[in-house]
Design an enzyme around this catalytic site. Sequence first.
Site, PDB file in Angstrom:
ATOM      1  N   ASP A 168       0.861  -1.185   0.000  1.00 17.64           N
ATOM      2  CA  ASP A 168       0.000   0.000   0.000  1.00 17.64           C
ATOM      3  C   ASP A 168       0.896   1.233   0.000  1.00 17.64           C
ATOM      4  O   ASP A 168       1.752   1.371   0.873  1.00 17.64           O
ATOM      5  CB  ASP A 168      -0.851  -0.059   1.288  1.00 17.64           C
ATOM      6  CG  ASP A 168      -1.818   1.108   1.415  1.00 17.64           C
ATOM      7  OD1 ASP A 168      -1.650   2.128   0.711  1.00 17.64           O
ATOM      8  OD2 ASP A 168      -2.735   0.994   2.240  1.00 17.64           O
ATOM      9  N   ILE A 169       0.692   2.111  -0.944  1.00 19.73           N
ATOM     10  CA  ILE A 169       1.547   3.305  -1.075  1.00 19.73           C
ATOM     11  C   ILE A 169       1.520   4.160   0.199  1.00 19.73           C
ATOM     12  O   ILE A 169       2.519   4.775   0.554  1.00 19.73           O
ATOM     13  CB  ILE A 169       1.150   4.136  -2.322  1.00 19.73           C
ATOM     14  CG1 ILE A 169       2.150   5.255  -2.600  1.00 19.73           C
ATOM     15  CG2 ILE A 169      -0.235   4.748  -2.214  1.00 19.73           C
ATOM     16  CD1 ILE A 169       3.007   5.048  -3.773  1.00 19.73           C
TER      17      ILE A 169
ATOM     18  N   ASN B 255      -6.543  13.526  -9.640  1.00 20.07           N
ATOM     19  CA  ASN B 255      -7.229  14.060 -10.823  1.00 20.07           C
ATOM     20  C   ASN B 255      -7.069  15.575 -10.781  1.00 20.07           C
ATOM     21  O   ASN B 255      -6.590  16.121  -9.787  1.00 20.07           O
ATOM     22  CB  ASN B 255      -8.697  13.629 -10.880  1.00 20.07           C
ATOM     23  CG  ASN B 255      -9.474  14.098  -9.672  1.00 20.07           C
ATOM     24  OD1 ASN B 255      -9.579  15.309  -9.429  1.00 20.07           O
ATOM     25  ND2 ASN B 255     -10.001  13.174  -8.899  1.00 20.07           N
TER      26      ASN B 255
ATOM     27  N   GLY C 244      -9.377   5.077  -5.336  1.00 20.87           N
ATOM     28  CA  GLY C 244      -8.065   4.463  -5.572  1.00 20.87           C
ATOM     29  C   GLY C 244      -6.978   4.999  -4.652  1.00 20.87           C
ATOM     30  O   GLY C 244      -7.194   5.205  -3.455  1.00 20.87           O
ATOM     31  N   VAL C 245      -5.809   5.240  -5.234  1.00 26.50           N
ATOM     32  CA  VAL C 245      -4.647   5.746  -4.494  1.00 26.50           C
ATOM     33  C   VAL C 245      -4.994   7.088  -3.837  1.00 26.50           C
ATOM     34  O   VAL C 245      -4.650   7.341  -2.677  1.00 26.50           O
ATOM     35  CB  VAL C 245      -3.454   5.931  -5.469  1.00 26.50           C
ATOM     36  CG1 VAL C 245      -2.330   6.709  -4.819  1.00 26.50           C
ATOM     37  CG2 VAL C 245      -2.953   4.586  -5.960  1.00 26.50           C
ATOM     38  N   ASP C 246      -5.662   7.932  -4.589  1.00 26.17           N
ATOM     39  CA  ASP C 246      -6.022   9.278  -4.130  1.00 26.17           C
ATOM     40  C   ASP C 246      -6.855   9.196  -2.839  1.00 26.17           C
ATOM     41  O   ASP C 246      -6.544   9.855  -1.825  1.00 26.17           O
ATOM     42  CB  ASP C 246      -6.835   9.936  -5.258  1.00 26.17           C
ATOM     43  CG  ASP C 246      -6.887  11.441  -5.173  1.00 26.17           C
ATOM     44  OD1 ASP C 246      -6.240  12.018  -4.280  1.00 26.17           O
ATOM     45  OD2 ASP C 246      -7.587  12.049  -6.019  1.00 26.17           O
TER      46      ASP C 246
ATOM     47  N   THR D  63      -3.163   3.503 -14.255  1.00 23.81           N
ATOM     48  CA  THR D  63      -3.522   2.116 -14.611  1.00 23.81           C
ATOM     49  C   THR D  63      -4.735   1.565 -13.857  1.00 23.81           C
ATOM     50  O   THR D  63      -5.062   0.393 -13.986  1.00 23.81           O
ATOM     51  CB  THR D  63      -2.336   1.152 -14.387  1.00 23.81           C
ATOM     52  OG1 THR D  63      -2.037   1.102 -12.981  1.00 23.81           O
ATOM     53  CG2 THR D  63      -1.109   1.595 -15.165  1.00 23.81           C
ATOM     54  N   GLY D  64      -5.405   2.429 -13.084  1.00 21.46           N
ATOM     55  CA  GLY D  64      -6.626   2.002 -12.396  1.00 21.46           C
ATOM     56  C   GLY D  64      -7.826   2.629 -13.079  1.00 21.46           C
ATOM     57  O   GLY D  64      -8.151   2.299 -14.229  1.00 21.46           O
TER      58      GLY D  64
HETATM   59  N1  AR6 Z   1      -1.337   1.554  -2.986  1.00 22.03           N
HETATM   60  C1  AR6 Z   1      -0.713   1.243  -4.142  1.00 22.03           C
HETATM   61  N2  AR6 Z   1      -1.354   1.072  -5.304  1.00 22.03           N
HETATM   62  C2  AR6 Z   1      -2.696   1.223  -5.295  1.00 22.03           C
HETATM   63  C3  AR6 Z   1      -3.435   1.559  -4.130  1.00 22.03           C
HETATM   64  C4  AR6 Z   1      -2.690   1.721  -2.925  1.00 22.03           C
HETATM   65  N3  AR6 Z   1      -3.287   2.021  -1.761  1.00 22.03           N
HETATM   66  N4  AR6 Z   1      -4.747   1.668  -4.469  1.00 22.03           N
HETATM   67  C5  AR6 Z   1      -4.836   1.402  -5.788  1.00 22.03           C
HETATM   68  N5  AR6 Z   1      -3.606   1.130  -6.297  1.00 22.03           N
HETATM   69  P1  AR6 Z   1      -5.928   4.639  -9.450  1.00 22.03           P
HETATM   70  P2  AR6 Z   1      -5.489   6.302 -11.842  1.00 22.03           P
HETATM   71  C6  AR6 Z   1      -3.210   0.841  -7.706  1.00 22.03           C
HETATM   72  O1  AR6 Z   1      -7.307   4.334  -9.904  1.00 22.03           O
HETATM   73  O2  AR6 Z   1      -5.725   5.170 -12.762  1.00 22.03           O
HETATM   74  C7  AR6 Z   1      -8.938   8.423  -8.495  1.00 22.03           C
HETATM   75  O3  AR6 Z   1     -10.319   8.468  -8.257  1.00 22.03           O
HETATM   76  C8  AR6 Z   1      -4.300   0.390  -8.646  1.00 22.03           C
HETATM   77  O4  AR6 Z   1      -4.424  -1.021  -8.592  1.00 22.03           O
HETATM   78  O5  AR6 Z   1      -5.706   4.984  -8.025  1.00 22.03           O
HETATM   79  O6  AR6 Z   1      -4.356   7.239 -12.121  1.00 22.03           O
HETATM   80  C9  AR6 Z   1      -8.342   9.809  -8.710  1.00 22.03           C
HETATM   81  O7  AR6 Z   1      -8.999  10.800  -7.955  1.00 22.03           O
HETATM   82  C10 AR6 Z   1      -3.806   0.882 -10.002  1.00 22.03           C
HETATM   83  O8  AR6 Z   1      -2.930  -0.071 -10.607  1.00 22.03           O
HETATM   84  O9  AR6 Z   1      -5.283   5.865 -10.294  1.00 22.03           O
HETATM   85  C11 AR6 Z   1      -8.541  10.014 -10.188  1.00 22.03           C
HETATM   86  O10 AR6 Z   1      -9.829  10.512 -10.484  1.00 22.03           O
HETATM   87  C12 AR6 Z   1      -2.979   2.110  -9.670  1.00 22.03           C
HETATM   88  O11 AR6 Z   1      -2.782   2.082  -8.247  1.00 22.03           O
HETATM   89  C13 AR6 Z   1      -8.357   8.637 -10.770  1.00 22.03           C
HETATM   90  O12 AR6 Z   1      -8.708   7.730  -9.721  1.00 22.03           O
HETATM   91  C14 AR6 Z   1      -3.612   3.433 -10.046  1.00 22.03           C
HETATM   92  O13 AR6 Z   1      -5.028   3.370  -9.846  1.00 22.03           O
HETATM   93  C15 AR6 Z   1      -6.921   8.354 -11.161  1.00 22.03           C
HETATM   94  O14 AR6 Z   1      -6.855   7.134 -11.795  1.00 22.03           O
END
Ligand code: AR6
Length: 170
Positions: free
Chosen positions: A5-6, A19, A27-29, A119-120
């Site tokens: 987990d980041i 975003n 997600g990460v955000d 990638t999410g």
């Molecule tokens: N730690 C590490 N990696 C993670 C975690 C975590 N806690 N959670 C998810 N991932 P995403 P994006 C991976 O969707 O595609 C948000 O709503 C996940 O499996 O977080 O850049 C923002 O506000 C994936 O491979 O980011 C934006 O609106 C990767 O992190 C939008 O999502 C990125 O997934 C950004 O989308």
Amino acid sequence: MVLGDITRQNVTAIVNAANSTLLGGGGVDGAIHNAGGPDILKECQEIRRTVYPDGLPTGQAVITTGGKLPAKYVIHTVGPIYGREPDRESELLAACYQNSLLLASQHSISSIAFPSISTGAFGYPKSEAAKVASTAIKNFLSGDTQIEEVRLVFFQQRDARVFLEYQEFE
Ligand code: AR6
């Protein structure tokens, strides 16, 4: 590369896959704002008010403190939404890594952790993202002496495997 987990990383800065609103999301955000507490959001609101009233453009990066996170700083960057600008998406994704690393270097940060940006929710294929991310990181580090560790954090083992298969570090 690590699995995990980041928000739990013991590095000086972690990167947020944000975003353009900088006001949070899933997600990460969502994980970063949940774990880091309200100070991060307040700083993001201030950045919106003063520097980026129309939102942070794709590929750019800004820095806040890390609030309650183990990391001292969060670098927020906006990845491209896959399919929206097909001619520019690899360039924009590379810019996320370059600009985040540049900001870290300018702040004398020596260790930084990245999630797999775009990638999410933003739908960037993980194999293509692996090529772009690894090439951008390699190119940046070849001209930088400040950053000692770049940690790539994967949430799932299969994502780490895809990255390993498609990365172009060497
Ligand atoms: N730690 C590490 N990696 C993670 C975690 C975590 N806690 N959670 C998810 N991932 P995403 P994006 C991976 O969707 O595609 C948000 O709503 C996940 O499996 O977080 O850049 C923002 O506000 C994936 O491979 O980011 C934006 O609106 C990767 O992190 C939008 O999502 C990125 O997934 C950004 O989308």
